[in-house]
Design an enzyme around this catalytic site. Structure first.
Site, PDB file in Angstrom:
ATOM      1  N   HIS A   1       0.823  -1.208   0.000  1.00 28.25           N
ATOM      2  CA  HIS A   1       0.000   0.000   0.000  1.00 28.25           C
ATOM      3  C   HIS A   1       0.855   1.255   0.000  1.00 28.25           C
ATOM      4  O   HIS A   1       0.436   2.295  -0.502  1.00 28.25           O
ATOM      5  CB  HIS A   1      -0.997  -0.028   1.155  1.00 28.25           C
ATOM      6  CG  HIS A   1      -2.094  -0.998   0.899  1.00 28.25           C
ATOM      7  ND1 HIS A   1      -2.070  -2.280   1.374  1.00 28.25           N
ATOM      8  CD2 HIS A   1      -3.202  -0.889   0.131  1.00 28.25           C
ATOM      9  CE1 HIS A   1      -3.134  -2.921   0.932  1.00 28.25           C
ATOM     10  NE2 HIS A   1      -3.836  -2.102   0.184  1.00 28.25           N
TER      11      HIS A   1
ATOM     12  N   CYS B   1      -9.471  -3.845 -10.357  1.00 26.18           N
ATOM     13  CA  CYS B   1      -9.065  -2.590  -9.719  1.00 26.18           C
ATOM     14  C   CYS B   1      -7.699  -2.705  -9.040  1.00 26.18           C
ATOM     15  O   CYS B   1      -7.234  -1.781  -8.394  1.00 26.18           O
ATOM     16  CB  CYS B   1     -10.117  -2.109  -8.727  1.00 26.18           C
ATOM     17  SG  CYS B   1     -10.309  -3.215  -7.324  1.00 26.18           S
TER      18      CYS B   1
ATOM     19  N   GLU C   1     -10.478 -11.234  -4.355  1.00 31.26           N
ATOM     20  CA  GLU C   1      -9.034 -11.091  -4.121  1.00 31.26           C
ATOM     21  C   GLU C   1      -8.467 -12.234  -3.288  1.00 31.26           C
ATOM     22  O   GLU C   1      -7.312 -12.220  -2.901  1.00 31.26           O
ATOM     23  CB  GLU C   1      -8.716  -9.728  -3.493  1.00 31.26           C
ATOM     24  CG  GLU C   1      -9.576  -9.333  -2.332  1.00 31.26           C
ATOM     25  CD  GLU C   1      -9.326  -7.903  -1.856  1.00 31.26           C
ATOM     26  OE1 GLU C   1      -8.351  -7.269  -2.266  1.00 31.26           O
ATOM     27  OE2 GLU C   1     -10.134  -7.435  -1.036  1.00 31.26           O
TER      28      GLU C   1
ATOM     29  N   ASP D   1      -4.020  -8.441  -3.977  1.00 33.67           N
ATOM     30  CA  ASP D   1      -4.163  -9.484  -2.965  1.00 33.67           C
ATOM     31  C   ASP D   1      -4.342 -10.853  -3.599  1.00 33.67           C
ATOM     32  O   ASP D   1      -3.888 -11.854  -3.058  1.00 33.67           O
ATOM     33  CB  ASP D   1      -5.347  -9.167  -2.032  1.00 33.67           C
ATOM     34  CG  ASP D   1      -4.933  -8.183  -0.960  1.00 33.67           C
ATOM     35  OD1 ASP D   1      -3.862  -8.382  -0.356  1.00 33.67           O
ATOM     36  OD2 ASP D   1      -5.652  -7.200  -0.739  1.00 33.67           O
TER      37      ASP D   1
HETATM   38  C1  PEP Z   1      -6.183  -5.389  -4.464  1.00 37.07           C
HETATM   39  O1  PEP Z   1      -5.945  -6.167  -3.537  1.00 37.07           O
HETATM   40  O2  PEP Z   1      -5.880  -5.625  -5.650  1.00 37.07           O
HETATM   41  C2  PEP Z   1      -6.844  -4.096  -4.204  1.00 37.07           C
HETATM   42  C3  PEP Z   1      -7.245  -3.330  -5.188  1.00 37.07           C
HETATM   43  O3  PEP Z   1      -7.001  -3.712  -2.914  1.00 37.07           O
HETATM   44  P1  PEP Z   1      -5.787  -3.186  -2.022  1.00 37.07           P
HETATM   45  O4  PEP Z   1      -4.602  -2.957  -2.934  1.00 37.07           O
HETATM   46  O5  PEP Z   1      -6.233  -1.935  -1.379  1.00 37.07           O
HETATM   47  O6  PEP Z   1      -5.566  -4.300  -1.070  1.00 37.07           O
HETATM   48 MG    MG Z   2      -6.890  -5.857  -1.638  1.00 38.16          MG
END
Ligand code: PEP
Ligand code: MG
Length: 574
Positions: free
Chosen positions: A194, A506, A435, A459
């Site tokens: 993140h 996403c 995910e 994820d």
């Molecule tokens: C992901 O896991 O791809 C996602 C979009 O959520 P995050 O990156 O916030 O875990």
């Molecule tokens: Mg995620």
């Protein structure tokens, strides 16, 4: 001395500037060296800060109401004892003297040393006292800064500051949003952590996994961050500098050219419309969303509203943030993801230490365990839905009963609003992130219950390949092209489409130019990514021949050899 370090690029572009070394926490604390003669004054200033913090604690202790819980007094007492201890009241003086740094910086360095010691305690109670120690440090920092806001060294305007850190948490990165930094580099970190995702949203060149940069680089040294190649040049010679300045202006030019595509509808060569949405962390990100001409917000990572604070945002505060996004998107879809807290995104003092946080009480699991926090957020999202086209997205589902419980709570939140006569979109859609491999493999049970899906590839890769996405020691194994990952992604897209359930990607794969045609070939029609990536993805979409991409994408899916997969991908992208 000039030298070059190699790491993993997390945000593209080239920047040239001066190194600014920071500790992993409290970025807002100034870091600067002081001259020898200023050392006694700085120690005096530090002592004054400690005394002031002690006075505050004494005052608090005297004002404890008679009916306050017993723990309250105990907690103030503990803070007082910590402050009396020489590790906090004396050790920073030595750091000021030896390293000639300002008082705040000395204190933050000592906090980190102590933090590491606390983390090694076997006893969980003692381990958790780290938070108390940090709170005490913060109290002294506030006292110091209230006394006199320290001035950072004056830098010439021609050079930007490049943050050099060992590691940065997502919460630290959030603070970057308030500063104008030219770039950032860290010793550790994975490309889809993140922290890296936030760096990308800042749209400044960034490299992680440089290993020893923090130790090898000194404050003020000239750096070139080549976020295209993942290369950091320290103290470049004039020829290298001139070459990079040229590359930098070419890159800028290309970016400007892309800007012309802002209003061009995204469609492949045969006219198939593709939706390009943006991911955001905070309402402030919307300017970039508009600049990129995004057709909607495909992922609002709401947990960032909950970070860098001691309390939780209440219903009204959250409502205002969500409403601002809904209104500013003026009827375009806004997918609000419910609190995805845990793993590398910690909430100050709200989550107990877990043996394995990425597999622990994270995201929807945490929300179902804390229904009051969840209900507050759901009411806020529902109220915001009255002001635009809002959708609710549930993160990290693995079980059907998690969705069922979440739907019950959504119904409950609606009833609570009905009782208060507050308006919301009665037809609001609810979807989930796919995910976890289990969710991808058992898709029908989610399709049955939900109105849309969004694939969180960050994820999904982490859990499919058992790779901690924040750990640079295994970053080389984090591979979106692994056949198992591609099978899962393609299968989810295919199954969802057969069931007429809208599906998006996403995760970071959606913003990876090398994968755009592959995903289009799998049938994906909705991509959500950081606004900074959107226009280059649009350019790729505009130049894609779907009829040619589809069979090649199927060949990639059938390939079980990495070399073959890469060869096919190169053909796809030619
Ligand atoms: C992901 O896991 O791809 C996602 C979009 O959520 P995050 O990156 O916030 O875990
Ligand atoms: Mg995620």
């Amino acid at each position: 001395m000039n030298f070059v370090l190699h790491g993993s690029s997390v945000a593209s572009g080239i920047t040239i500037g001066q190194a600014h070394l920071v500790s992993s926490a409290r970025l807002e604390v100034a870091h600067y060296e002081i001259p020898e003669e200023a050392v006694p004054g700085e120690i005096f200033r530090f002592d004054a800060g400690v005394s002031r913090a002690k006075q505050e604690l004494a005052l608090l202790e005297n004002q404890i109401p008679a009916d306050a819980p017993a723990e309250f007094g105990a907690f103030i007492n503990l803070h007082r004892m910590m402050l009396e201890d020489s590790s906090l009241s004396h050790a920073p003086r030595e750091i000021i003297r030896e390293r000639r740094c300002n008082a705040e910086w000395a204190l933050v360095q000592q906090m980190e040393t102590l933090g590491e010691q606390f983390a090694q305690f076997e006893d969980p109670y003692l381990r958790e006292r780290k938070v108390d120690m940090q709170q005490v440090v913060e109290r002294v920092l506030k006292a110091l800064m209230g006394e006199r806001t320290p001035l950072a060294p004056k830098l010439s305007d021609e050079h930007k500051l490049i943050v050099v850190a060992h590691d940065l948490s997502p919460a630290d990165m959030l603070l970057f949003k308030r500063h104008e930094y030219g770039g950032f580099v860290t010793d550790v970190g994975g490309v889809t952590s993140h922290t890296a995702i936030l760096a990308r949203s800042l749209n400044i060149p960034a490299i992680v996994g440089l290993h020893h940069a923090r130790h090898m680089i000194r404050e003020g040294e000239l750096l070139i961050v080549d976020g295209i190649q993942g290369v950091l040049v320290v103290n470049p010679d004039p020829l290298v500098l001139a070459e990079y300045r040229l590359r930098q202006s070419q890159h800028e030019l290309e970016r400007k050219k892309l800007g012309r595509l802002k209003s061009t509808p995204a469609a492949t060569l045969d006219g198939t419309a593709i939706e390009l949405f943006a991911n955001i962390e905070l309402p402030q990100d919307l300017d970039k969303v508009h600049e990129a001409g995004a057709q909607g917000v495909g992922l609002f990572r709401t947990e960032f509203l909950f970070m860098n604070r001691k309390d939780l945002p209440g219903e009204d505060e959250q409502y205002e943030a969500y409403r601002e996004v809904a209104r500013k998107m003026a009827g375009k879809p806004v997918v609000i993801r419910t609190l995805d807290i845990g793993a590398d995104k910690a909430l100050d003092g709200h989550i107990e230490a877990m043996p394995n946080p990425a597999l622990g009480l994270r995201a929807i699991r945490y929300c179902l365990a804390e229904p009051h926090i969840f209900l507050t957020q759901l009411r806020a999202i529902l109220r915001a839905s009255h002001h635009g086209c809002v959708r609710i997205l549930l993160p990290m589902v693995a079980h059907a009963h998690e969705v069922d419980q979440a739907l019950v709570l959504i119904r409950q939140a609606r009833q609570q609003l009905d009782e208060r006569c507050l308006a919301y979109d009665k037809r609001i859609e609810v979807g989930a992130m796919i995910e976890i491999p289990a969710a991808a493999l058992a898709l029908p049970m989610f399709i049955k219950r939900l109105q849309f899906l969004s694939i969180g590839t960050n994820d999904l890769i982490q859990y499919t390949l058992a790779i901690d996405r924040t750990d640079d020691a295994v970053a080389h194994l984090y591979d979106p092209l692994h056949p198992a990952v591609l099978q899962l992604v393609a299968q989810v897209i295919h199954t969802a489409q057969r069931a007429h359930t809208p599906v998006a990607v996403c995760g970071e794969m959606a913003g990876d130019l090398a994968l755009t045609r592959l995903l289009l070939g799998f049938g994906l029609r909705n991509f959500s990514m950081h606004p900074s990536q959107l226009l280059s993805i649009k350019e790729r979409v505009l130049r894609t021949d779907l009829a040619a991409a589809q069979p090649l994408a199927q060949k990639v899916l059938r390939s079980s050899e990495v070399a073959k997969t890469r060869e096919l991908l190169a053909q796809l992208n030619a």
